[in-house]
Design a protein around this motif. Structure first.
Motif, short mmCIF file in Angstrom:
data_model
loop_
_atom_site.label_atom_id
_atom_site.label_comp_id
_atom_site.label_asym_id
_atom_site.label_seq_id
_atom_site.Cartn_x
_atom_site.Cartn_y
_atom_site.Cartn_z
N ASP A 101 0.77 -1.22 -0.02
CA ASP A 101 0.01 -0.09 -0.08
C ASP A 101 0.76 1.20 -0.05
OD1 ASP A 101 -2.16 -1.39 0.00
OD2 ASP A 101 -2.65 -1.45 2.01
N ALA A 102 1.92 1.15 0.95
CA ALA A 102 2.58 2.42 0.86
C ALA A 102 3.68 2.62 -0.40
CB ALA A 102 3.96 2.17 1.92
N VAL A 103 3.88 1.47 -1.26
CA VAL A 103 4.99 1.70 -2.46
C VAL A 103 4.01 1.93 -3.84
CG1 VAL A 103 6.54 0.63 -3.95
CG2 VAL A 103 6.70 0.45 -1.47
N VAL A 104 3.03 1.08 -3.58
CA VAL A 104 1.97 1.09 -5.02
C VAL A 104 1.07 1.99 -4.92
CG1 VAL A 104 0.60 -0.52 -6.47
CG2 VAL A 104 2.64 -1.41 -5.25
N GLY A 105 0.40 2.20 -3.63
CA GLY A 105 -0.91 2.85 -3.45
C GLY A 105 -2.08 2.16 -3.84
N GLY A 106 -3.26 3.03 -4.21
CA GLY A 106 -4.54 2.24 -4.38
C GLY A 106 -5.06 2.35 -5.82
N ASP A 107 -4.53 3.25 -6.77
CA ASP A 107 -5.01 3.43 -8.01
C ASP A 107 -4.51 2.53 -9.33
OD1 ASP A 107 -2.49 4.66 -7.89
OD2 ASP A 107 -3.41 6.51 -8.53
N ARG A 108 -3.46 1.44 -8.96
CA ARG A 108 -3.01 0.82 -9.85
C ARG A 108 -2.55 -0.40 -9.40
NH1 ARG A 108 2.61 0.64 -9.69
NH2 ARG A 108 3.67 1.92 -8.14
N GLY A 122 11.20 -16.75 -14.01
CA GLY A 122 10.39 -17.20 -12.78
C GLY A 122 10.20 -16.62 -11.51
N ASN A 123 11.43 -15.97 -11.10
CA ASN A 123 11.57 -15.11 -9.79
C ASN A 123 10.48 -13.98 -10.07
OD1 ASN A 123 12.72 -14.47 -7.06
ND2 ASN A 123 13.05 -12.64 -8.28
N THR A 124 10.66 -13.32 -11.33
CA THR A 124 9.68 -11.99 -11.58
C THR A 124 8.34 -12.21 -11.57
OG1 THR A 124 11.58 -11.19 -12.89
CG2 THR A 124 9.35 -10.16 -13.22
N MET A 125 7.99 -13.66 -12.18
CA MET A 125 6.62 -13.76 -12.30
C MET A 125 5.97 -14.34 -10.93
SD MET A 125 5.34 -13.43 -15.14
CE MET A 125 3.67 -13.88 -14.66
N VAL A 126 6.69 -14.95 -10.00
CA VAL A 126 6.32 -15.35 -8.62
C VAL A 126 6.03 -13.78 -8.02
CG1 VAL A 126 6.83 -16.29 -6.58
CG2 VAL A 126 7.26 -17.58 -8.63
N SER A 127 6.93 -12.98 -8.05
CA SER A 127 6.84 -11.85 -7.30
C SER A 127 5.61 -10.95 -7.69
CB SER A 127 8.00 -11.03 -7.71
OG SER A 127 9.30 -11.73 -7.15
N LEU A 128 5.45 -10.81 -9.15
CA LEU A 128 4.25 -10.23 -9.72
C LEU A 128 2.94 -10.79 -9.10
CD1 LEU A 128 5.26 -9.27 -13.29
CD2 LEU A 128 4.81 -7.68 -11.65
N GLN A 144 3.61 -3.23 -10.23
CA GLN A 144 4.29 -3.41 -11.52
C GLN A 144 6.00 -3.93 -11.39
OE1 GLN A 144 4.33 0.47 -13.27
NE2 GLN A 144 2.13 0.40 -13.81
N GLU A 145 6.50 -4.45 -12.21
CA GLU A 145 7.78 -4.82 -11.99
C GLU A 145 9.01 -3.88 -11.53
OE1 GLU A 145 9.69 -7.06 -15.27
OE2 GLU A 145 7.85 -7.74 -15.99
N SER A 146 8.54 -2.53 -12.02
CA SER A 146 9.36 -1.39 -11.43
C SER A 146 9.25 -1.11 -9.88
CB SER A 146 9.10 -0.08 -12.21
OG SER A 146 7.81 0.30 -12.03
N ASP A 147 8.15 -1.95 -9.52
CA ASP A 147 8.03 -1.74 -7.97
C ASP A 147 9.11 -2.53 -7.04
OD1 ASP A 147 6.02 0.36 -7.94
OD2 ASP A 147 4.57 -1.14 -8.58
N ILE A 148 9.23 -4.04 -7.95
CA ILE A 148 9.77 -4.79 -7.13
C ILE A 148 11.13 -4.46 -6.25
CG2 ILE A 148 10.96 -7.06 -7.21
CD1 ILE A 148 8.83 -7.67 -9.44
N PRO A 149 12.04 -3.67 -6.79
CA PRO A 149 13.25 -3.36 -5.96
C PRO A 149 12.91 -2.37 -4.66
CG PRO A 149 13.63 -2.85 -8.22
CD PRO A 149 12.23 -3.34 -7.93
N ASN A 150 11.58 -2.02 -4.67
CA ASN A 150 11.36 -1.08 -3.37
C ASN A 150 10.34 -1.94 -2.49
OD1 ASN A 150 12.50 1.23 -4.58
ND2 ASN A 150 10.63 1.35 -6.03
N LEU A 151 10.15 -3.25 -2.78
CA LEU A 151 9.41 -4.05 -1.88
C LEU A 151 10.16 -5.24 -1.34
CD1 LEU A 151 6.61 -4.26 -4.60
CD2 LEU A 151 6.47 -3.05 -2.37
N PRO A 152 11.26 -4.89 -0.19
CA PRO A 152 12.15 -5.76 0.37
C PRO A 152 11.41 -7.00 1.04
CG PRO A 152 12.26 -3.75 1.34
CD PRO A 152 11.59 -3.40 0.23
N PHE A 153 10.19 -6.53 1.72
CA PHE A 153 9.44 -7.75 2.53
C PHE A 153 8.84 -8.54 1.54
CE2 PHE A 153 6.20 -9.56 5.27
CZ PHE A 153 7.01 -9.84 6.36
N LEU A 154 8.23 -7.97 0.37
CA LEU A 154 7.68 -8.92 -0.75
C LEU A 154 8.89 -9.87 -1.19
CD1 LEU A 154 5.48 -10.07 -2.49
CD2 LEU A 154 6.04 -8.31 -4.08
N GLU A 155 10.22 -9.41 -1.36
CA GLU A 155 11.16 -10.10 -1.94
C GLU A 155 11.44 -11.12 -1.02
OE1 GLU A 155 15.52 -9.66 -3.81
OE2 GLU A 155 14.71 -7.88 -2.71
#
Length: 537
Positions: free
Chosen positions: A360-367, A477-483, A370-381
């Motif tokens: 919610d903090a990185v992506v927000g609620g209106d979209r 494979g890693n990108t798709m699992v993350s997305l 995306q892949e460009s968000d992955i580096p900013n999501l360390p807990f998801l990683e």
């Protein structure tokens, strides 16, 4: 008086006769006993000499070796992990006449695949199933290490999995994800919110792979994709059939009597049929000849024109099996890990809460994420790494081969040894991981340097394999699992069906199905509901 003497003499003669028989039998029994004891002693003396410089391991049975233990031990990766707790991270088994080295710890993996050994261990183990399904070891996953494999690997990496190619398919990945998120949202709107997530993951991955390989949308290959999913179930069961002749050559006739070779050939024929439908070789050859100016080559066109098989293009049979190999690896492995990942997150509400707050903090609620968000999501990683740690798609690999004799930790690794990498045990190594059976993404927040995409550095986390034979599609494979995981957490609320309790769900979540891949015993079915004020498509 004479009659009595005769009777007494006869009785004495009979008694002497039976005593002689009994003595003879006891002598024979004693001889057999001595012979058995002698043979047992000779067997164990021979075994001691044979195992003198080998890693420790359980004693093998005569002829069959440790095949009996494996056959009766349940899930192979769990049974081998229990054995490793007794014999250590480097363990020796004998499977029939074939020596087998089992690698069950991060330290053992690092030692075995050090630079001086790695090339020697880069060929694949041979067997009846692999021989049949790879068109006599011609496909990328199963070719022996050598010129053919290197040329094929370079081509596939360049045309499918290089960083440049990976970036070029980003729009396709996000388009397919958006389409499948829309499908899920529409199901929710119709009240059809009970989702078999494995099927959803498979469909999304299959749509992407058809776009990458054939430049077709998923809708254009709907019939083929349904047949593809059915073939996945076939390979997961057929590949586990035992070909005893692989390990005891003198018993190859049993494989035929059991019909195992026929089952393998039937699966191969099914793969050739489905692969041919996907590729439409005759149609594409005709269109290329008729309108070469407007011709836009896809991956199949490129591989058709490449001299990858002893200076010649691949045969249609090899190509069909190679394409199916890509489809299976690119579709089912990611779907398997993603299903486990969602189950682990749902079973750990605090993890779900922390992941959603980050999204919610990185992506927000209106979209969508995306892949460009992955580096900013360390807990998801960290969640993705932890899912790959606990649930590597292939928990135990049986397919490496020591071409030449080697040495590790002072032990001899005989030439011809099958190398079995027990990823399940390595990923639960208590020397590396505290509380290794616990799903805890925080461990990778604390150790962000662990790189599961390397294959050469982080031996404690190797879901995509080791060394130069690691999966070339690891980044995809890693990108798709993350997305997939990130968007499902961000856009939907999830609940358990039929008022199932969280404790019951967690208990069921540990049950696995016996097969070549570590799949859930029962499909993950959850109730989905779009989150308020968050984009779901």
């Amino acid at each position: 008086m004479a009659q009595s003497s005769v009777t007494e003499a006869g009785a004495n003669t009979a008694e002497a006769f039976w005593k002689s028989i009994a003595w003879g039998m006891s002598l024979e029994s004693a001889t057999v006993g001595v012979l058995v004891v002698t043979l047992v002693i000779l067997y164990f003396l021979s075994l001691a000499r044979e195992r003198k410089d080998l890693p420790p391991g359980p004693l093998p049975w005569p002829v069959v070796g440790n095949l009996v233990d494996l056959a009766s031990g349940g899930l192979p990766h769990i049974f081998l992990t229990k054995l490793a707790s007794k014999y250590g991270g480097l363990m020796y088994l004998r499977l029939g006449s074939k020596p087998c080295i089992v690698i069950s710890s991060a330290a053992a993996a690092k030692e075995m695949f050090r630079k001086s050994n790695e090339a020697n261990f880069s060929s694949k183990n041979k067997g009846l199933f692999i021989e049949i399904i790879s068109d006599n070891y011609r496909t990328l996953a199963h070719s022996p290490y050598g010129p053919h494999w290197r040329q094929l690997r370079r081509f596939v990496t360049s045309e499918l999995f290089s960083p440049k190619r990976h970036a070029s398919y980003q729009n396709a990945r996000e388009d397919e994800l958006r389409n499948m998120m829309r499908v899920l949202s529409e199901d929710c709107a119709k009240g059809d919110a009970l989702k078999n997530l494995k099927s959803w993951f498979r469909e999304l991955n299959a749509n992407l792979m058809t776009k990458m390989l054939f430049n077709k949308s998923g809708d254009a290959c709907r019939e083929e994709r349904m047949e593809l999913e059915q073939s996945f179930e076939a390979i997961l069961t057929t590949s586990m059939k035992s070909a005893v002749g692989d390990y005891i050559p003198s018993l190859r006739f049993i494989t035929k009597l059991q019909g195992v070779d026929r089952a393998f050939k039937d699966l191969r024929d099914l793969w050739i049929q489905i692969g041919g439908k996907f590729m439409e070789l005759e149609e594409r050859r005709t269109s290329r000849a008729d309108d070469h100016k407007q011709f836009q080559p896809d991956f199949v066109d490129l591989i058709l024109a490449e001299p990858l098989d002893n200076g010649k293009p691949m045969s249609d049979t090899t190509l069909a099996l190679q394409i199916m190999e890509f489809l299976f690896a690119g579709t089912d492995t990611g779907a398997t890990v993603s299903e486990w990942a969602v189950a682990e997150v749902i079973g750990n509400p605090q993890v779900l809460k922390q992941a959603r707050e980050e999204l919610d903090a990185v992506v927000g609620g209106d979209r969508l994420m995306q892949e460009s968000d992955i580096p900013n999501l360390p807990f998801l990683e960290a969640i993705v790494k932890e899912a790959f740690r606990l649930h590597p798609p292939v928990a135990v690999t049986l397919n490496r081969l020591a071409v030449e004799p080697a040495e590790a930790w002072g032990y001899t690794i005989p030439a011809g040894s099958q190398l079995t990498v027990n990823m399940y045990a390595i990923h639960r190594d208590p020397e590396v991981y505290e509380n290794p059976d616990e799903f805890n993404p925080q461990r990778f927040i604390d150790r962000p340097e662990v790189n599961h995409l390397s294959g050469f550095d982080s031996y404690e986390l190797i879901p995509f394999g080791l060394g130069r034979r690691m999966c070339p599609g690891a980044n995809l494979g890693n990108t798709m699992v993350s997305l997939m995981l990130g968007n499902l957490i961000h856009s939907f609320d999830w609940s358990l069906p039929n008022e199932q309790s969280l404790e019951s769900f967690r208990r069921d979540n540990k049950e696995e199905r016996f097969g070549v891949m570590s799949t859930r015993k029962e499909p993950l079915v959850l109730v989905a509901r779009p989150r308020d004020n968050v984009a779901s498509c």
